[in-house]
Motif scaffolding. Structure first.
Motif, PDB file in Angstrom:
ATOM      1  N   MET A 128      -5.015   3.918   6.929  1.00  0.00           N
ATOM      2  CA  MET A 128      -5.202   2.707   7.730  1.00  0.00           C
ATOM      3  C   MET A 128      -4.850   2.968   9.197  1.00  0.00           C
ATOM      4  O   MET A 128      -5.560   2.532  10.107  1.00  0.00           O
ATOM      5  CB  MET A 128      -4.357   1.571   7.164  1.00  0.00           C
ATOM      6  CG  MET A 128      -4.843   1.054   5.820  1.00  0.00           C
ATOM      7  SD  MET A 128      -3.659   0.013   4.920  1.00  0.00           S
ATOM      8  CE  MET A 128      -3.359  -1.318   6.054  1.00  0.00           C
ATOM      9  N   LEU A 129      -3.773   3.706   9.432  1.00  0.00           N
ATOM     10  CA  LEU A 129      -3.359   4.027  10.793  1.00  0.00           C
ATOM     11  C   LEU A 129      -4.397   4.905  11.479  1.00  0.00           C
ATOM     12  O   LEU A 129      -4.774   4.666  12.622  1.00  0.00           O
ATOM     13  CB  LEU A 129      -1.991   4.721  10.781  1.00  0.00           C
ATOM     14  CG  LEU A 129      -1.477   5.205  12.134  1.00  0.00           C
ATOM     15  CD1 LEU A 129      -1.210   4.014  13.049  1.00  0.00           C
ATOM     16  CD2 LEU A 129      -0.226   6.032  11.963  1.00  0.00           C
ATOM     17  N   MET A 130      -4.873   5.912  10.765  1.00  0.00           N
ATOM     18  CA  MET A 130      -5.867   6.814  11.350  1.00  0.00           C
ATOM     19  C   MET A 130      -7.163   6.063  11.652  1.00  0.00           C
ATOM     20  O   MET A 130      -7.818   6.332  12.661  1.00  0.00           O
ATOM     21  CB  MET A 130      -6.140   8.001  10.423  1.00  0.00           C
ATOM     22  CG  MET A 130      -4.936   8.922  10.235  1.00  0.00           C
ATOM     23  SD  MET A 130      -4.150   9.426  11.772  1.00  0.00           S
ATOM     24  CE  MET A 130      -5.418  10.444  12.474  1.00  0.00           C
ATOM     25  N   SER A 131      -7.527   5.131  10.806  1.00  0.00           N
ATOM     26  CA  SER A 131      -8.724   4.325  11.040  1.00  0.00           C
ATOM     27  C   SER A 131      -8.544   3.472  12.298  1.00  0.00           C
ATOM     28  O   SER A 131      -9.463   3.345  13.109  1.00  0.00           O
ATOM     29  CB  SER A 131      -9.002   3.442   9.828  1.00  0.00           C
ATOM     30  OG  SER A 131     -10.094   2.608  10.069  1.00  0.00           O
ATOM     31  N   PRO A 141       0.834  -1.204   0.000  1.00  0.00           N
ATOM     32  CA  PRO A 141       0.000   0.000   0.000  1.00  0.00           C
ATOM     33  C   PRO A 141       0.870   1.255   0.000  1.00  0.00           C
ATOM     34  O   PRO A 141       1.990   1.247   0.518  1.00  0.00           O
ATOM     35  CB  PRO A 141      -0.812  -0.117   1.288  1.00  0.00           C
ATOM     36  CG  PRO A 141      -0.104  -1.117   2.123  1.00  0.00           C
ATOM     37  CD  PRO A 141       0.693  -1.983   1.219  1.00  0.00           C
ATOM     38  N   GLY A 142       0.333   2.314  -0.563  1.00  0.00           N
ATOM     39  CA  GLY A 142       1.056   3.578  -0.637  1.00  0.00           C
ATOM     40  C   GLY A 142       1.080   4.302   0.690  1.00  0.00           C
ATOM     41  O   GLY A 142       0.397   3.933   1.653  1.00  0.00           O
ATOM     42  N   LYS A 143       1.857   5.369   0.749  1.00  0.00           N
ATOM     43  CA  LYS A 143       2.012   6.154   1.971  1.00  0.00           C
ATOM     44  C   LYS A 143       0.666   6.697   2.443  1.00  0.00           C
ATOM     45  O   LYS A 143       0.328   6.615   3.623  1.00  0.00           O
ATOM     46  CB  LYS A 143       2.993   7.296   1.703  1.00  0.00           C
ATOM     47  CG  LYS A 143       3.317   8.148   2.894  1.00  0.00           C
ATOM     48  CD  LYS A 143       4.322   9.216   2.519  1.00  0.00           C
ATOM     49  CE  LYS A 143       4.695  10.080   3.680  1.00  0.00           C
ATOM     50  NZ  LYS A 143       5.658  11.116   3.290  1.00  0.00           N
ATOM     51  N   LYS A 144      -0.121   7.231   1.525  1.00  0.00           N
ATOM     52  CA  LYS A 144      -1.425   7.790   1.887  1.00  0.00           C
ATOM     53  C   LYS A 144      -2.366   6.696   2.388  1.00  0.00           C
ATOM     54  O   LYS A 144      -3.130   6.916   3.325  1.00  0.00           O
ATOM     55  CB  LYS A 144      -2.025   8.530   0.698  1.00  0.00           C
ATOM     56  CG  LYS A 144      -1.265   9.784   0.352  1.00  0.00           C
ATOM     57  CD  LYS A 144      -1.818  10.462  -0.870  1.00  0.00           C
ATOM     58  CE  LYS A 144      -0.946  11.655  -1.245  1.00  0.00           C
ATOM     59  NZ  LYS A 144      -1.356  12.254  -2.496  1.00  0.00           N
TER      60      LYS A 144
END
Length: 193
Positions: free
Chosen positions: A142-145, A134-137
Motif C-alpha cells: 500500500m505504501l509503495m503504491s 492488514p499484514g506487513k507485506k
C-alpha cells in the motif's frame, strides 16, 4: 508456574527439551482449543497456516508450561489448560490469526484462547482485532503504491509532452540575435623596423 517432579524421567526431559527447542524458534504464538475438530479439519487448518509460514503444534500442557517457563515466559501458562494447540508464527502474526479466525467461522469448535505477540500477551478479543488489520507485506504494498502513484503520473505527463513534441516535428531554431557591432578586422602584423 509449571508443575515439576523432583526427578524427571529421561523421556519427559527429552520431550520438554524438544518443546523448548521448537518454541524458541518462534516469537509469536496463538493458543487455540481444538476440541471437537476432525482430523480432516485440523489438516486443512495446518495447510492454511503453512501458507502463512506458520504451523500448528500440540504439546502436553505441562511440557509446554515448563518450556515457556525456561524461556522466561510464564505469562502464557493461563492459556495452557485443556486441549490446546499452539499456532507457531514466525512473521505477520495478524495474517496467521486471520487464518485461524476465518477457519473458526466454518468450524465453530475451534476457539482462539489468546496469544503472545511481539512480547505482549493478547486476549481473544485483542488478537481478533489484530487479525483484521492488514499484514506487513500488504502495508508495504500500500505504501509503495502511494509513493509510486505521483511518480507514475509525472512519467505519464513527461511522456505525453515528448509525444506532443514528436507530433509537431522538430522546432524551428530560434533566430540568432543580430550582432550589434561589425566584426573587427584582424589587425595587420606590425612592420619590422
Amino acid at each position: 508456574m509449571a508443575i515439576r517432579a523432583k526427578k524427571l524421567q529421561p523421556a519427559k526431559t527429552a520431550a520438554i527439551e524438544e518443546a523448548k527447542k521448537v518454541l524458541s524458534e518462534y516469537e509469536n504464538y496463538v493458543f487455540v482449543d481444538y476440541r471437537g475438530l476432525t482430523v480432516e479439519q485440523i489438516t486443512k487448518l495446518r495447510a492454511g497456516l503453512r501458507e502463512k509460514n506458520s504451523q500448528l503444534k500440540v504439546f502436553k500442557n505441562n511440557f509446554a508450561k515448563v518450556a515457556f517457563d525456561e524461556m522466561k515466559n510464564d505469562e502464557v501458562a493461563q492459556y495452557l489448560s485443556g486441549p490446546t494447540a499452539i499456532a507457531l508464527i514466525k512473521e505477520d502474526a495478524n495474517e496467521s490469526a486471520k487464518v485461524l479466525f476465518d477457519f473458526a467461522k466454518d468450524a465453530p469448535a475451534l476457539i482462539v484462547k489468546g496469544a503472545w505477540v511481539e512480547g505482549e500477551l493478547y486476549d481473544a478479543a485483542k488478537i481478533e482485532a489484530l487479525s483484521k488489520l492488514p499484514g506487513k507485506k500488504q502495508l508495504i504494498a500500500m505504501l509503495m503504491s502511494a509513493i509510486n502513484g505521483p511518480a507514475r503520473k509525472l512519467a505519464g505527463t513527461l511522456q505525453a509532452y515528448v509525444e506532443k513534441l514528436e507530433k509537431e516535428g522538430p522546432a524551428a531554431p530560434a533566430a540568432a540575435p543580430a550582432e550589434s557591432a561589425p566584426a573587427a578586422e584582424e589587425a595587420p602584423a606590425p612592420a619590422a623596423e
